[in-house]
Scaffold this motif. Sequence first.
Motif, short mmCIF file in Angstrom:
data_model
loop_
_atom_site.label_atom_id
_atom_site.label_comp_id
_atom_site.label_asym_id
_atom_site.label_seq_id
_atom_site.Cartn_x
_atom_site.Cartn_y
_atom_site.Cartn_z
N THR A 49 7.11 11.41 -1.01
CA THR A 49 8.03 11.22 -2.14
C THR A 49 7.30 10.58 -3.31
N SER A 50 6.45 9.61 -2.98
CA SER A 50 5.66 8.93 -4.01
C SER A 50 4.76 9.94 -4.74
N LEU B 25 7.44 0.19 -3.67
CA LEU B 25 6.62 0.98 -4.61
C LEU B 25 7.31 2.28 -5.00
N VAL B 26 7.95 2.94 -4.03
CA VAL B 26 8.63 4.21 -4.32
C VAL B 26 9.83 3.98 -5.23
N VAL B 27 10.58 2.91 -5.00
CA VAL B 27 11.72 2.60 -5.87
C VAL B 27 11.22 2.31 -7.29
N MET B 28 10.07 1.62 -7.37
CA MET B 28 9.48 1.33 -8.69
C MET B 28 9.08 2.64 -9.39
N GLN B 29 8.52 3.56 -8.62
CA GLN B 29 8.14 4.86 -9.19
C GLN B 29 9.37 5.64 -9.68
N THR B 34 12.51 7.69 -14.26
CA THR B 34 13.78 7.77 -14.99
C THR B 34 13.63 7.19 -16.40
N ALA B 35 12.99 6.02 -16.48
CA ALA B 35 12.82 5.36 -17.79
C ALA B 35 11.92 6.19 -18.70
N THR B 36 10.87 6.78 -18.12
CA THR B 36 9.95 7.59 -18.93
C THR B 36 10.64 8.84 -19.45
N CYS B 58 0.58 3.37 -8.13
CA CYS B 58 1.51 3.17 -7.00
C CYS B 58 1.22 4.18 -5.89
N LEU B 59 0.97 5.43 -6.30
CA LEU B 59 0.65 6.47 -5.31
C LEU B 59 -0.63 6.11 -4.56
N GLY B 60 -1.63 5.60 -5.30
CA GLY B 60 -2.89 5.20 -4.67
C GLY B 60 -2.67 4.11 -3.63
N LEU B 61 -1.85 3.11 -4.00
CA LEU B 61 -1.54 2.03 -3.05
C LEU B 61 -0.85 2.58 -1.82
#
Lengths: 179, 74
Positions: A49-50, B25-29, B34-36, B58-61
């Motif tokens: 998903t990420s 992290l996924v919620v932050m993404q 949405t904001a972008t 975030c994806l990298g983490l």
Amino acid sequence: MNGKDLQAPAFPDGRLERDQPKWRRDFPIDVEADEYGARRDFTKFLVLTSLAFACGQIWIVFLSLFRGRQPAEQRIAAITDLEIGEAVSFHYPTDRDPCLLIRQSDDVFLAYSSQCTHLMCPVRPDLAHNRLHCPCHEGYFDATTGQPTAGPPRRPLPRIHLRIDRGIVYATDVEERAS
Amino acid sequence: MTNSRRTRSQRLSIIYGILSIVVVLVVMQLWLLTATMNAFLGGNHTVVVPAALASIACLGLNAGLLRYLVVLDR
């Protein structure tokens, strides 16, 4: 697999296997192992998903690269084609972008994208009440400013910049506005 | 402590910790996307690239944590 994994399965109530009811002894699910597998798979799904969210962000970057360009000027109509209080539809900057040109008075011409900022339904002019109406979800926009006045839309309609030269109205640019 | 010496309950605790971080992290993404999108549709293109970089970070983490999880299973 280590020594712990080879032990008897852990039961949810923590009691030994011989103390379990028959149905649970017949189907001895190792709850801890099952939980471990489920959480691991869920984590993998979340990472996927990420990846999808990151792809979405990159897609927006590509869109912004193409949208940043200034569109070419385009002839819309002659002044004499519109009476005061009338509106005419046109497409700008591409054939897939419907817009509305409104004549409010002798020398006041306004133009907006006619796609509602809620879900892209076409808005209809209701100039008797100085507003634009989206029939899909009963959204209303002020015809003078393009700002939303009622219904679900939160962002104003994109404004089309106009230039009038020798009785001809030209569209020169699109101004997208935030709420 | 090596991976082979970790008990399953220890690994379960680790996986819960990783899962918690990944969820945050996924919620932050999701919020970033949405904001972008809202800013982009409003004509503000300045936030697009920084938001994309933050999302890729975030994806990298997340990918790093997943890799740790795979190593943990070996």
